[in-house]
Each structure stands twice: as C-alpha cells, then as structure tokens.
Design an enzyme around this catalytic site. Structure first.
Site, PDB file in Angstrom:
ATOM      1  N   ARG A   7      37.946  38.579  49.036  1.00  0.00           N
ATOM      2  CA  ARG A   7      36.920  37.618  49.421  1.00  0.00           C
ATOM      3  C   ARG A   7      35.691  38.347  49.949  1.00  0.00           C
ATOM      4  NH1 ARG A   7      38.655  34.619  46.578  1.00  0.00           N
ATOM      5  NH2 ARG A   7      39.566  32.562  46.853  1.00  0.00           N
ATOM      6  N   GLU A  18      27.957  34.191  47.274  1.00  0.00           N
ATOM      7  CA  GLU A  18      28.104  33.913  45.840  1.00  0.00           C
ATOM      8  C   GLU A  18      27.550  32.533  45.515  1.00  0.00           C
ATOM      9  OE1 GLU A  18      32.111  34.402  44.508  1.00  0.00           O
ATOM     10  OE2 GLU A  18      32.359  36.346  45.463  1.00  0.00           O
ATOM     11  N   HIS A  63      32.972  38.345  40.314  1.00  0.00           N
ATOM     12  CA  HIS A  63      34.158  37.579  40.716  1.00  0.00           C
ATOM     13  C   HIS A  63      35.053  37.303  39.502  1.00  0.00           C
ATOM     14  CE1 HIS A  63      35.646  34.667  44.058  1.00  0.00           C
ATOM     15  NE2 HIS A  63      36.670  35.121  43.345  1.00  0.00           N
TER      16      HIS A  63
END
Length: 532
Positions: free
Chosen positions: A230, A259, A279
C-alpha cells in the site's frame, strides 16, 4: 434488491449476484454522484478507484454490504460502515499469487536494471557495462508482514537461494522457521540484517510511514526496497532522498500515497535506480477473475440471508470461528432477546457463561449473537456488525466466562443481564445436540422451544389458572401452539410461570386482561427473531 457495481470488475461477478438481486453496472463516479444514487441500492461492489466515503455510506440507507474486489479496504470508510451495521467484505486470497509474483518480478527487475536496459536497447544502444546488476542468490531478504502474500514471497525467494528474515508481531516464530526463515521480534533489530526489504502489511496507524528517514538510516548501506502493498507505508520523499544520497541502492514501487495522481509522487523525478509500475500487483487475468468471483459470491450469500466468509468488520464471525459454534447462534440470540424483554431499566452489564462442550470452544461469535439479541430488543438497526460497537458506546460491561462444571446439556449458555433495576437470567442449550431450547428463566428451570410470539405469565400456583389464562387468549382469537408451566425447585413454592407459544402478536389490551386475573402478576409478551 439492487446491487451497484462500479469500477472495472469482471462481468462474472454480475452473473453470480444476479441469482439473488438485480445488478447495475456504472462507471467510476465522484462522491457527489454516488451520494445521489446510492439510496436505491442494497449492495455496492467496487475496486480501488471508487472511494466509499462516510458521506456515501450515510446516504446508503438501504446498504447491507459493501464489497471490495481486492485485498485492501483503505478506500472504504470501514468504521462508519460498521457503525451503520453494513458488512464490508474483501477477497484476501484472490490475488495472493499475483501480488507475490509481482513482488519477485520487481525485485529481479530492480536488481538486474531491466527497465533502463530495455529502454536503452530499444534506442539502439549496447551499454552492457552500464547496466551491471546484482544477484539475489545468497542475499538476505527482509519481509515485513508474513501473511499469505509475504509467506509465498518467502517460499519463492528461498527457491532462488535467498536467506529470509521476517518481522511480523502477529506471526509465530515456528511458522517462519518452518519455511527456513529467521524470526526477528524487535523491528529495530530487523533493518540492518537485510540486503532487500519487501513490505506486505495493510496501511493503518501502525504501518503509515513505517519506512522513513529514521528507519532507512538503520538499514545496510545499499539496501534495495520493494513495496507492492500500500502507498504510504514507505515515505516517498524520504526514499527519494535516500536513493539520491546512496543509502538506498534501488527501489521498486507499485503503490503510491496519492493514486492515481502519479505526477505528485517525488519518485517520478528521482535520480537513481527506481522501478515504478502503476499498481499492477493484482493485475493478472486470473487474479481479477478470482477476486470478482469471491466478493460476488459473498454479496449473493449475504443478500440471500447467509453470512460472508471474509467480512473485515466482523472478525468474530469468520468461518473458522463460526463453524464450531454455529448451531448455538440462534439460541444465543434468542436468549439475549428474552433476557432483555423480561428486564426493565438501563443495561449495566451482560455476563455470558459457557458450560459443557462450549467451555472448550471460542465463544466470541455467541457473545456477538447475545449482544444482537439484547440490543435489537430495544434499538432499531442493530445487527451482528454493529452490536459490539453499540454496546461499547452505551457503556455496557461484557463479561465472558467458561466453566468446566458438569451440566445436563451438550452445551449450555447462561446470560445474566443486569440493569439499574435488577438482574435477570436466561439460559439456552441444545437438547440432543441440535434442538434449541430455553432451559432457564430466572429461578425457573424449563424446556421451551423459542418461537416468534410468546407470552410469559407469572402466577400463583393454584387450580384453574391455566384455564383462565387460556380462556382470555382464546376469546381474543389467538391460537395457542404449546404451553409450558413450571415452578421453582421447592415443593413449598407457591409461584409458577406459564410460557405460552402463540401464533400471532399480542396487543397491550390482551396483556392487561390477562393481568387482571386473580393470582396473575406482570404478564409479558415476548417477540423473538426465532426460526419458524
């Protein structure tokens, strides 16, 4: 019922949910857009793009479940959802292999300078010496977080000849050593052991900025870092500085603090060996299918009246905890309901005691069931999700004990509910292993089948009392299903209690009429969430 699916989620999810509800697909929306339409939906399924904020949850007056097709739920306000009694589920296992493989891929790409070498070669250059890398063989990999992903990374890294060092306060030393790793209990003794470090932990108060200027200073000079977990676990500005001053030799990052606004990431302009991917940890065809199916199955199950297998906000009802005691859940809830409905006043404490086979089991799911039964008798909107929070907010003390004292039942659960007006006791049990019964009400030992509608009639033990009570009930066109009359275990006792199972609700006028019978005192109508 209606279910809203946003973000790019495999269509297999919709086909599964359609067995229980109407499904509507809409693209990723803003908070304001979702607030306007969410009241009409019973469930919401998202990936990481949709931020399920407190405003959206508050507006979702019909929401019963929110599903995140992935591992993390940091884009969902779980605390507010829990307070509203909304189940939040994820897919903790669906992308395990994908995330672990991406971690290994990034480690190799970083160690062997794959990205810049590929770009240089595409430009027609042949700079072999410029892209000399390092081997993973015999290097020490430090793993922070030894769950499913972290442990699989360890297995693959071990096969590559790496040494493994693990820090995870929730993992056992035995589990780490079984995979050939070294377990470090103090994180301050962890950093300096590692040539490579990868993190596999959720983002929370304990892990936010876990790797920062101070912790980087404790690492080996030339350490290499990977983050496929994360964004925010590694401080991006501190990492950039450490790469540019040489303390960190390289980094491979798949997740970011903001993000998808990658332009705001300091690492974009970092002068050093940095591999950045958007990601992609769970971005395999197999993983996307797995998480979509997993979460869709849970949504379908919940909307059909079942339970979720991966509810993040009701850990006490995980299948591994629930399975051993599932047969007692209904009688636990009914016992709590009955205890509250024969009580008066403000709840001070609830004591829950387990005997028989239950004394050897984890009874946390039964505690939640009792709380739901007690609180739903006086409050609306209480369910298995928010019952513990409601109890805590109301200052109710919960006391749970287990007793090895022999009892007459396979398993016995006793609830002692104390209010500012007194204490009431109800005990529930399974007879012949699978028949639920209320076996005690205060000082009266009985055997009552919990039913949706019941009347409790305390009375003086004298002739014709049953006939008089039954006459009033019959005259008001209420059918009696069964009746149980008991007195205390004292042959000189003059008080008894009738427990009458009936087929419909009882209005206050009927109760008042029963209460006027000579010898009857304080009859009560009881309504249970009982299985018919």
């Amino acid at each position: 019922m209606k279910v809203l699916i946003t973000d790019k989620i495999n269509e297999a999810a919709g086909r599964i949910i359609e067995k229980a509800a109407e499904v509507e697909y809409l693209p990723t929306m803003t908070e304001d857009e979702l607030v306007k339409i969410i009241p009409q939906y019973d469930a919401l399924m998202v990936r990481s793009q949709t931020k399920v904020t407190s405003r959206i949850i508050e507006a979702g007056k019909n929401l019963k479940i929110i599903g995140r097709a992935g591992v993390g739920v940091d884009n969902i306000d779980v605390e507010v959802a829990t307070q509203k009694g909304i189940i939040v589920v994820n897919s903790p296992d669906g992308n395990t292999m994908a995330a672990a493989e991406h971690t290994i891929a990034l480690m190799l790409a970083m160690a062997r300078n794959i990205a810049p070498a590929a770009e240089s070669t595409k430009q027609g250059k042949w700079d072999r010496s410029k892209f000399t890398g390092c081997e993973l063989y015999k290097k020490t990999l430090g793993i922070v977080g030894f769950g499913k992903i972290g442990s699989h990374v360890a297995e693959v890294a071990t096969a590559l000849g790496m040494k493994i060092v693990v820090f995870d306060p929730y993992a056992s030393k035995e589990m780490v050593e079984k995979l050939g790793g070294e377990y470090v209990s103090d994180i301050n003794n962890f950093w300096a052991k590692c040539d490579f470090i990868t993190v596999h932990v959720p983002k929370n108060k304990e892990t936010l900025n876990l790797i920062n200027k101070d912790t980087i200073a404790k690492m080996k000079h030339g350490v290499r870092l990977v983050n496929c977990a994360r964004g925010g676990i590694i401080n991006e500005r501190d990492l950039k500085e450490a790469i540019e001053n040489g303390q960190v030799a390289a980094a491979a990052i798949d997740v970011y603090e903001n993000e998808p606004n990658i332009q705001e990431c300091p690492l974009i302009n970092c002068n050093g060996n940095v591999v950045l991917t958007p990601h992609l940890g769970a971005s395999t065809q197999e993983a996307q299918m797995n998480v979509a199916i997993d979460v869709a199955e849970q949504i379908k199950e919940v909307l059909s009246g079942g339970s979720a297998s991966s509810a993040v906000n009701i850990p006490s009802l995980r299948p591994d905890k629930l399975e051993p005691v599932k047969d007692y859940m209904q009688i636990a809830e009914n016992s709590g309901e009955l205890a509250m409905q024969i009580s008066q006043g403000v709840i001070k404490s609830i004591e829950i005691s387990a005997q028989g086979d239950l004394a050897d089991l984890d009874i946390q799911p039964l505690e939640v069931a009792v709380l739901k039964g007690v609180l739903s008798s006086i409050l609306e909107g209480v369910n298995y999700v928010n019952a513990p929070i409601v109890a805590k907010k109301r200052g109710i003390e919960i006391i749970s004990t287990k007793s090895k004292t022999k009892c007459s039942f396979t398993g016995l659960l006793t609830i002692k509910l104390t209010t500012d007006k007194g204490t009431k006791t109800v005990a529930g049990a399974l007879v012949a292993k699978d028949i639920p019964r209320i076996v005690k009400i205060n000082d009266y030992e009985t055997s009552i089948r919990p039913q949706k509608h019941m009347i409790l009639v305390p009375h003086v033990n004298k002739p014709s009392m049953i006939a008089k009570v039954a006459k009033v009930i019959g005259e008001n066109n209420i059918n009696i299903g069964s009746m149980n009359v008991v007195q205390k275990n004292d042959k000189h006792e003059t008080e008894s209690i009738m427990v009458i199972n009936i087929d419909s609700e009882v209005c206050p006028i009927v109760l008042e009429e029963i209460g006027q019978i000579d010898g009857v005192h304080n009859p009560k109508y009881i309504k249970l969430n009982a299985q018919e």
